[in-house]
Structure formats: C-alpha cells, structure tokens
Design a protein around this motif. Structure first.
Motif, short mmCIF file in Angstrom:
data_model
loop_
_atom_site.label_atom_id
_atom_site.label_comp_id
_atom_site.label_asym_id
_atom_site.label_seq_id
_atom_site.Cartn_x
_atom_site.Cartn_y
_atom_site.Cartn_z
N THR A 126 0.74 -1.05 -0.27
CA THR A 126 0.90 -0.54 0.07
C THR A 126 1.27 1.50 0.27
OG1 THR A 126 0.06 -0.46 2.36
CG2 THR A 126 -2.50 -0.95 1.11
N LEU A 127 2.31 1.36 -0.49
CA LEU A 127 2.62 2.37 -1.38
C LEU A 127 3.80 2.70 0.58
CD1 LEU A 127 1.02 3.40 -3.90
CD2 LEU A 127 3.29 2.24 -3.90
N ARG A 128 3.21 1.74 1.37
CA ARG A 128 3.76 3.10 2.42
C ARG A 128 5.12 2.86 2.35
NH1 ARG A 128 0.20 1.17 7.45
NH2 ARG A 128 0.51 -0.73 5.83
N GLY A 129 6.23 3.65 2.77
CA GLY A 129 8.02 2.86 3.85
C GLY A 129 8.91 4.17 2.80
N HIS A 130 10.41 3.92 3.23
CA HIS A 130 11.09 4.74 3.19
C HIS A 130 11.77 4.46 1.42
CE1 HIS A 130 12.18 6.37 7.06
NE2 HIS A 130 11.99 3.81 7.34
N TYR A 131 11.28 4.67 0.17
CA TYR A 131 11.20 5.14 -0.83
C TYR A 131 11.25 6.68 -1.17
CZ TYR A 131 11.01 5.16 -5.61
OH TYR A 131 10.72 5.63 -7.56
N PRO A 132 11.80 7.02 -2.20
CA PRO A 132 13.32 6.19 -2.53
C PRO A 132 14.39 5.63 -2.15
CG PRO A 132 13.98 8.29 -3.99
CD PRO A 132 12.64 8.49 -2.95
N VAL A 186 -5.19 3.91 -3.75
CA VAL A 186 -4.88 3.89 -2.39
C VAL A 186 -4.43 4.62 -1.94
CG1 VAL A 186 -2.82 2.35 -1.52
CG2 VAL A 186 -3.71 1.42 -3.51
N SER A 187 -4.45 5.40 -2.82
CA SER A 187 -4.30 7.54 -1.94
C SER A 187 -5.97 7.79 -0.84
CB SER A 187 -4.60 7.71 -3.26
OG SER A 187 -5.22 8.73 -4.62
N ALA A 188 -7.15 7.25 -1.84
CA ALA A 188 -8.10 7.27 -0.91
C ALA A 188 -8.26 6.46 0.04
CB ALA A 188 -9.70 6.69 -2.29
N ASP A 194 -0.71 7.07 6.72
CA ASP A 194 -0.58 7.41 7.50
C ASP A 194 0.89 8.13 7.74
OD1 ASP A 194 1.71 4.61 8.37
OD2 ASP A 194 2.96 5.67 7.93
N ALA A 195 0.97 8.48 9.55
CA ALA A 195 1.32 9.13 10.14
C ALA A 195 3.46 9.54 9.05
CB ALA A 195 1.32 9.49 11.31
N THR A 196 3.41 8.78 9.27
CA THR A 196 5.03 8.87 8.86
C THR A 196 5.00 8.93 7.52
OG1 THR A 196 5.43 6.78 10.79
CG2 THR A 196 7.75 8.12 9.45
N PHE A 197 4.60 7.37 6.43
CA PHE A 197 4.97 7.45 5.52
C PHE A 197 3.89 8.04 4.52
CE2 PHE A 197 6.87 4.51 7.86
CZ PHE A 197 8.77 4.86 7.57
N GLY A 198 2.60 8.79 4.00
CA GLY A 198 1.69 8.88 3.90
C GLY A 198 2.10 9.57 2.53
N PHE A 199 0.82 10.09 1.53
CA PHE A 199 1.25 9.77 -0.07
C PHE A 199 -0.55 10.42 -0.37
CE2 PHE A 199 0.42 5.24 0.12
CZ PHE A 199 -1.03 4.96 -0.65
N THR A 200 -0.26 11.36 -1.83
CA THR A 200 -1.58 12.26 -2.35
C THR A 200 -1.80 11.47 -3.32
OG1 THR A 200 0.03 13.34 -3.65
CG2 THR A 200 -1.07 14.27 -0.76
#
Length: 505
Positions: A126-132, A186-188, A194-200
């Motif tokens: 679901t796209l959370r994490g230290h990227y890139p 997934v952005s919806a 996510d408080a740390t790894f959120g995205f739009t």
C-alpha cells in the motif's frame, strides 16, 4: 470506486505462464555463476508469498554464509530474506541498516566461489515505506563495493492475493464483500494517511515524483503497462506468447539508465511471471536492475509455484506441540486488524484477553514504573497460558501526533512493551504457538521477543498470505511463529489461523 472489469477491458488477456518456465530461465542464467536474490524486507510480512526459504533477523557476514550454505545444501530456491524492520526506523537509521546489509551480503558472497547477488527492496503493497531512500542506498552501496551501476529500479507494489493491483500505472485496492469487483485508488484508503509514510496519489509515476521531491519527474518514469506485460496474448502457443512478452518488456527497459524508475502493471500471477521473464531477458542483455516490490514478486522472480496453505498438522511437522496455550499478539491499528481482533475474541470464548494499556505505559513517570506494569502483565499471561490461548493486544485507541518522529517514538515504545511481554513469557512458560499481528509488531516479536536469528519460512497459513516461520535456533526453536500483516485478510482470517493451531478453539 471503479469497476475492475471496465478498467481491464482496455487491455489484452493475461498470458498463461507456468512457474516452471521462470525457474527454467533462471536455471539457465545461473548455470555458470549462481545468483541469489537478497531481499531486504522492511518488515517480515514479505515472506508470506514464498516457501522453504531462509530468513535472517541479523545480517553479519556469518549469517549470510549460513543462508547461502543452506540454499546450496537444501536445493531450495535461490533467495534469502533479511528482516531489516526499517519501516520502524527514521530515514538516517534506515539508510545505515540498508548499507550494512548490502556490504555484509557482498562480503559473504565474495568468500564463496562463483556466487553473485541480486538485491530486492521489499516494502508495503500500500506504498508506505522509505522510498526512494532504500533503493538509492542499495544502488550506491553496490556501486561503491563492486563498481556496478544500477540502470533501473523496478517498482512492483502489486499484491493480487491481498487485493492490490496496478493497472495503467495506477495502484488500486480491490473491494471485498458487497464491494467485490470494484477498485479503489490506494490514495483514497487509510494507508495513504499514514502519519509517517503518507502520500497523495495512486498514479505511480506521480507517486515517484512526489516521493523523490521532483528528482524523478513523472514523465521520466518507464511504465510497463498491461499492453507490454501481455504483449504475447495473441500468440497461439503459450511458450511463444511468453517469449513475446519477455522481449517486449526487455525492449521497454532498454532506455533505463542511472536508476531510472520503472513501474509495472500487475493483476495476476501470470503477469508477475511474464514480468520475471522480461526482467531476466533484460538482465541477460546487460541491464543492471534493482527491485522495489510487494510480497509476491519474489515468488515469481525465483519461479516458485504458489504454495497451498499449510494445515495445522503441517505447522507442527517435525516438532511436538506444547501442552501450553498459544499466544496471539496484536499491535496493528489498521481497521481490518481491529475487525479481525473483534471476530477472534467473539468466537474464541475460552481465550483469555490481556490488554496492554498504551496510555498508562506512555504516562509512566519512570522506567521502573513501566517495567513493573509489564511484569504484572506477564504474570497474567503466563497464568492464563496454563489453561489455554491468550490474546495480548495493545489498547485500540491510537495515539496520534503530527510529528512523524514523535509517531515513530510512540510506536517504538509500544513495540518494546510488546516485545518485553513476549520475551519474559517465553522464558517463563513457552507457548504452543505465537501469532504476531502487524508488520512492526511481528518484526520485533521475531527478532527480540522470540530471539529468532535464523528461520525457515515454511509457507502461508491462508491462500497467498500469512507466513509460518520455523525458528531453527534460540529459545523459540520448534515453536511455530506466524507472521500476520496488519493490512491483509478478511474479518475472519485471524480466527481461521488461530483455529488451525489451537488445541482449545
């Protein structure tokens, strides 16, 4: 929401590809110099799609030597999972850990004759994490240690078994129950907040631009859409179709250089296998690639069949189950976990429920006071295990903060408490089995609560999801350990897994 059938109508049908075709291609490529995939798993749930592979929670060169020797001795597929738990770390710590893993893996491989490594950065579907950050560090470390530069970083977040698919460069979550057949970006979903790894955004090229702060423009991202992945769909012979798709994928990657992001559409296991053949062809042509992926990519890339779910008897194979009850530990706060916990507690009436009060823990004025609270919790758990299963969960009130660093600090404090309860319980009265629910929770319970250093992932407890580890050393040796991601399964899944392992449910 969007109807999946409508979105897929614009693309060809999948190309049927047996897992053996990928395994054969891999064997041919590895005939002279074997290659092992080293999977840096940012929490242990990446193992839920594979079977019979070594897992490390430590990454000294000697640990890699153990894993490489196990692969050679057992004849298992050529991959090892390394539990970095980096999703619980801040960016600087995550970078240091990734570099350590890569350098030590390369050092261990260098001490063995004819062994080369490929690197996979396994992260959240679901796209959370230290990227890139993490692929960047892996690429830089490989270049520094070997002189080999990375041409492309392949992003494959899809996890069809758990309802995450990528179509037309857009990442979706499949609906369940009454919403089956629909797709939600997934952005919806709650995961994007996510408080740390959120995205739009769920549009993968735009996601790359957002997360790289413009370093990679969206229009510079190579998209392997389903027209490319399924290029061989019209072929009358499946073997020809697979080769056509592989060539189309390798052709599309040809322009990649200097860690160009490459996004792949994936809807089915056949798509993953087609992609794997294409990546193998691209690498045969000389492309140097790294991978940033969801769980099932590793299975397809090494040509493993989909392992059927393990039975309760298989979970205990080779070991005598304890007469104690089992320990179910729940730390995740996502909605599906809370619903699963509710279903389990309602159905498993004989289980004792023990709550770790997070507010009380964080409010403790001294470390001694917090420790005393945990000691009381352990006493309760041990007493209850003598009569049956015990469900230990953190209080369901999620304490939020707008500061990502403070959010991580709270998460670590809570996780440390869970680990302490598990470890003290293990040393006092070992349970029949342990289930850990939540990514960071299951990582910390494995490495610190159960003190697992080396394990073998035996397979999934449910179709395509929820992995069983067999610890091969330490105080938990012989105790089935179940790694259960916070964001997978339906409302009944936790109860279903517990029922397989329990002697009282």
């Amino acid at each position: 929401m969007t109807l999946e059938a409508d979105v897929l109508a614009a693309y060809p049908a999948e190309v049927p590809i047996p897992a053996g075709a990928v395994a054969d291609a891999l064997a041919a490529a590895n005939a002279k110099t074997p290659r092992v995939l080293v999977v840096l798993d940012d929490d242990p749930t990446g193992t839920q799609s594979v079977a019979d592979l070594p897992v490390l929670t430590r990454w000294e060169a000697s640990d890699f030597t153990w894993a490489f020797e196990h692969i050679a001795r057992s004849g298992c597929s050529p991959a090892v999972y390394v539990l970095t738990n980096s999703r619980s770390l801040d960016p600087a710590e995550a970078a240091v850990r990734s570099e350590e893993v890569v350098r030590n893996a390369l050092a261990a491989a260098g001490s063995l004759e004819k062994l080369r490594l490929g690197f996979v950065s396994r992260s959240d579907s679901t796209l959370r994490g230290h990227y890139p950050l993490e692929p960047d560090v892996i690429a830089a470390t490989v270049a520094d240690a070997t002189g080999e530069k990375t041409d492309g970083v392949v992003l494959v977040p899809a996890f069809p078994d758990a309802g995450r698919v990528t179509i037309g460069g857009v990442h979706y979550m499949r609906g369940t129950g009454d919403a089956a057949g629909t797709l939600t970006r997934v952005s919806a979903t709650e995961f994007a907040k996510d408080a740390t790894f959120g995205f739009t955004t769920s549009v993968m090229p735009a996601y790359v631009e957002e997360k790289s702060h413009g370093r990679f423009a969206a229009d510079s991202v190579i998209v392997l859409d389903l027209n490319i992945i399924r290029a061989g769909a019209a072929a009358s012979d499946p073997v020809d179709g697979a080769q056509i798709s592989a060539n189309a994928i390798a052709d599309a990657i040809e322009a990649a250089t200097n860690s160009t992001p490459i996004v792949a559409d994936i809807v089915t296991e056949n798509d993953l296998r087609a992609l794997s053949l294409g990546l193998e062809e691209a690498e045969r042509r000389g492309k140097k690639l790294l991978y940033r992926v969801g769980p099932p990519f590793g299975r397809a890339r090494i040509g493993q069949e989909i392992r059927t779910e393990l039975s309760g008897a298989e979970a205990y194979a080779g070991n005598t189950p304890s007469e104690a009850g089992g320990l179910i530990v729940v730390g995740s706060h996502v909605g599906v976990t809370t619903r699963q916990l509710k279903a389990l507690t309602e159905q498993h009436s004989s289980a004792r429920i023990v709550e770790i009060d997070v507010e009380k823990l964080l409010a403790a004025e001294t470390a001694a006071a917090a420790d005393a609270y945990l000691d009381q919790t352990v006493e309760t758990v041990v007493e209850a295990l003598r009569g049956g299963d015990v469900i230990v969960h953190t209080s369901r009130l999620l304490i939020k903060t707008d500061d990502p660093a403070e959010s991580l600090r709270i998460a670590r404090t809570v996780s440390a408490a869970v680990v302490a309860v598990v470890n003290r319980t293990l040393k006092t009265f070992p349970p029949r089995f342990v289930i850990a629910k939540g990514g960071i929770t299951s990582s910390d319970v494995a490495a610190h609560g159960l003190e697992i250093r080396h394990a073998i992932v035996r397979g999934p407890m449910l179709p395509g999801i929820v992995s069983l580890w067999e610890p091969v050393d330490g105080p938990a040796k012989g105790i089935p350990y179940i790694v259960f991601a916070g964001n997978v399964g339906d409302d009944q899944s936790l109860a279903d897994v517990t029922r397989k392992l329990s002697s009282t449910f």
